[in-house]
Design an enzyme around this catalytic site. Structure first.
Site, mmCIF file in Angstrom:
data_model
loop_
_atom_site.group_PDB
_atom_site.id
_atom_site.type_symbol
_atom_site.label_atom_id
_atom_site.label_comp_id
_atom_site.label_asym_id
_atom_site.label_seq_id
_atom_site.Cartn_x
_atom_site.Cartn_y
_atom_site.Cartn_z
ATOM 1 N N GLU A 171 -10.948 -27.207 -19.016
ATOM 2 C CA GLU A 171 -10.628 -28.322 -20.062
ATOM 3 C C GLU A 171 -10.792 -27.650 -21.467
ATOM 4 O O GLU A 171 -10.083 -28.046 -22.128
ATOM 5 C CB GLU A 171 -11.255 -29.626 -19.894
ATOM 6 C CG GLU A 171 -11.179 -30.736 -20.628
ATOM 7 C CD GLU A 171 -11.707 -30.972 -22.035
ATOM 8 O OE1 GLU A 171 -11.490 -31.828 -22.535
ATOM 9 O OE2 GLU A 171 -12.660 -30.053 -21.863
ATOM 10 N N GLU A 172 -11.919 -26.896 -21.720
ATOM 11 C CA GLU A 172 -12.345 -26.631 -23.156
ATOM 12 C C GLU A 172 -11.257 -25.504 -23.588
ATOM 13 O O GLU A 172 -11.331 -25.494 -25.002
ATOM 14 C CB GLU A 172 -13.647 -25.832 -22.844
ATOM 15 C CG GLU A 172 -14.928 -26.652 -22.484
ATOM 16 C CD GLU A 172 -15.253 -27.830 -23.689
ATOM 17 O OE1 GLU A 172 -14.464 -27.876 -24.627
ATOM 18 O OE2 GLU A 172 -16.044 -28.549 -23.335
ATOM 19 N N ASP A 185 -16.055 -26.769 -16.704
ATOM 20 C CA ASP A 185 -16.220 -25.389 -17.612
ATOM 21 C C ASP A 185 -16.830 -25.949 -18.638
ATOM 22 O O ASP A 185 -16.946 -26.940 -18.951
ATOM 23 C CB ASP A 185 -14.643 -24.971 -17.907
ATOM 24 C CG ASP A 185 -14.032 -25.764 -18.727
ATOM 25 O OD1 ASP A 185 -13.914 -26.925 -18.480
ATOM 26 O OD2 ASP A 185 -13.289 -25.248 -19.737
ATOM 27 N N ASP A 221 -16.200 -37.950 -20.442
ATOM 28 C CA ASP A 221 -16.491 -36.915 -21.206
ATOM 29 C C ASP A 221 -16.571 -37.236 -22.812
ATOM 30 O O ASP A 221 -16.155 -36.371 -23.733
ATOM 31 C CB ASP A 221 -15.009 -35.991 -21.116
ATOM 32 C CG ASP A 221 -15.075 -34.673 -21.647
ATOM 33 O OD1 ASP A 221 -16.120 -34.204 -21.851
ATOM 34 O OD2 ASP A 221 -14.247 -34.113 -21.809
#
Length: 409
Positions: A175-176, A80, A198
């Site tokens: 995740e965001e 995402d 990341d």
């Protein structure tokens, strides 16, 4: 490695923006577009045990090619992109042999990526940069990580002379918005430890992150004709302003760095009878983190005493500092450090001013430091990534797999 760039350009043009106000997993239907493509590609390159569950969590296996017992390790990234800035209709631009000057992202809108403001650009003179067109984010966070993992697995498949144990990979949604690991099946993943791809600048290696919470202040008011409002009107907007005035003005993202914590108000809405303040709370130190939450409680109580119980506060913890889970198995950091050094990369070991899936996974039983993916200026129109950093990240993954197998007697 020749597929690294075309993969990345293809992935970033698929809109996968997540939505913090959605209750589904993934939080947006469009995340499935890339998720399904990734599953197809994993099959195509020869990965085994490729799976995707009802929440779009993807897992796959590269079997061991050694005849001894080697720890199963993993690599994780999220597909995402941030809800902070548009991820729709991304038009990546390629700047070859960057010369250190200003990069015009969008001439008509006068949007310029300049080393005068973003000094890190000068680290990449002579390299190939991938930028936005100034109207969207790029999506290197974390599609760069996904591309690097897939390309590394393909490289290992095509080079069986490189010995490695079993490798598990995992790709997550959301995740965001702090939910990337919420439904990650650690037991199914079956790795002894893993790494999230990341991070940002080449060389970053991180095993500390913020303790994190989100907070919401809800304020009720009373609307009365303004000509007759004395001692009767209760203006929720005014109380919201007063609440913010009681918070420490310099403990905000734009005035903090390193391990300094902050409050970040990211949304305010209000009318006379109803106002809301949405914010996040961050601190590396657990004691300071608790004190920040207590401060919000105290401000709420103070204003309720003054105005008469018009405010309510909700605080929800999101993730913790993974340091306490990684330090007992610190050799997993040392392996990543050695891998980087063997490739001529100077490790930059520092706390993350944010969080990754790895912070939650570490507390779920999967110790998970964070490694650079190469991008800069995430979540906005100035985002960019050097191609050479992505190549180095890919080789770092390969080397970690090799070192893990070679160091086990």
């Amino acid at each position: 490695m020749e597929k690294l760039l075309p993969r990345f350009l293809e992935y970033v043009q698929i809109d996968t923006q997540s939505d913090p106000y959605s209750k589904t997993t993934p939080s947006t239907e469009k995340q499935w577009d890339l998720a399904k493509k990734l599953v197809m590609e994993l099959h195509q390159i020869g990965m085994e045990e490729v799976s995707i569950d009802e929440n779009a969590y993807i897992m796959a296996t590269l079997p061991s090619n050694v005849d001894k017992k080697v720890p199963t390790i993993g690599f994780v990234s999220h597909f995402d992109t941030s809800p902070d800035f548009s991820g729709r209709n991304v038009k990546p631009q390629i700047i070859k042999e960057y010369d250190g000057s200003d990069i015009v992202l969008n001439k008509s809108m006068d949007i310029v990526l300049s080393p005068d403001y973003f000094e890190d650009l000068l680290l990449y003179k002579g390299q190939t940069l991938i930028t936005t067109d100034g109207t969207t984010l790029l999506g290197a966070d974390d599609k760069a990580g996904i591309v690097e993992i897939i390309t590394a697995m393909e490289y290992l498949i095509n080079h069986p002379e490189i010995k490695h144990g079993e490798i598990r990979i995992g790709f997550t949604p959301d995740e965001e918005i702090g939910r990337g690991a919420h439904k990650f099946d650690v037991e199914k993943f079956g790795a002894e430890w893993a790494y999230t791809m990341d991070g940002s600048q080449i060389g970053e290696l991180e095993y500390e992150n913020f303790n994190a919470a989100k907070a919401k202040v809800t304020i009720k008011g009373k609307s009365v004709h303004p000509g007759y409002a004395k001692n009767k009107m209760v203006n929720a907007i005014g109380i919201a302003n007063e609440f913010l005035s009681l918070m420490p003005p310099h403990e905000v993202p734009e005035h903090t760095t390193g391990i300094e914590g902050f409050f970040h108000v990211h949304k305010i809405k209000g009318e006379i009878e109803h106002a809301e303040i949405d914010m996040i709370i961050r601190d590396h130190d657990a004691t300071h983190f608790a004190a920040r939450k207590e401060m919000l409680d105290d401000i709420t109580a103070k204003l309720n005493k003054k105005y008469g119980n018009y405010l309510s506060l909700s605080i929800e913890d999101q993730y913790k500092n993974m340091r306490e889970k990684v330090e007992p198995v610190f050799q997993i950091v040392e392996i990543a450090k050695e891998a980087m050094e063997s490739l001529g990369i100077t490790p930059i070991i520092k706390p993350i001013r944010g969080g990754t899936d790895g912070s939650q996974l570490s507390f779920m039983g999967l110790p998970c430091p964070n490694i650079f993916a190469g991008g800069h200026n995430f979540h906005g129109k100035y985002e960019y990534v050097p191609l050479e950093s992505m190549e180095k990240a890919t080789l770092t993954i390969v080397k970690i797999c090799e070192l893990t197998a070679s160091q086990i007697k």
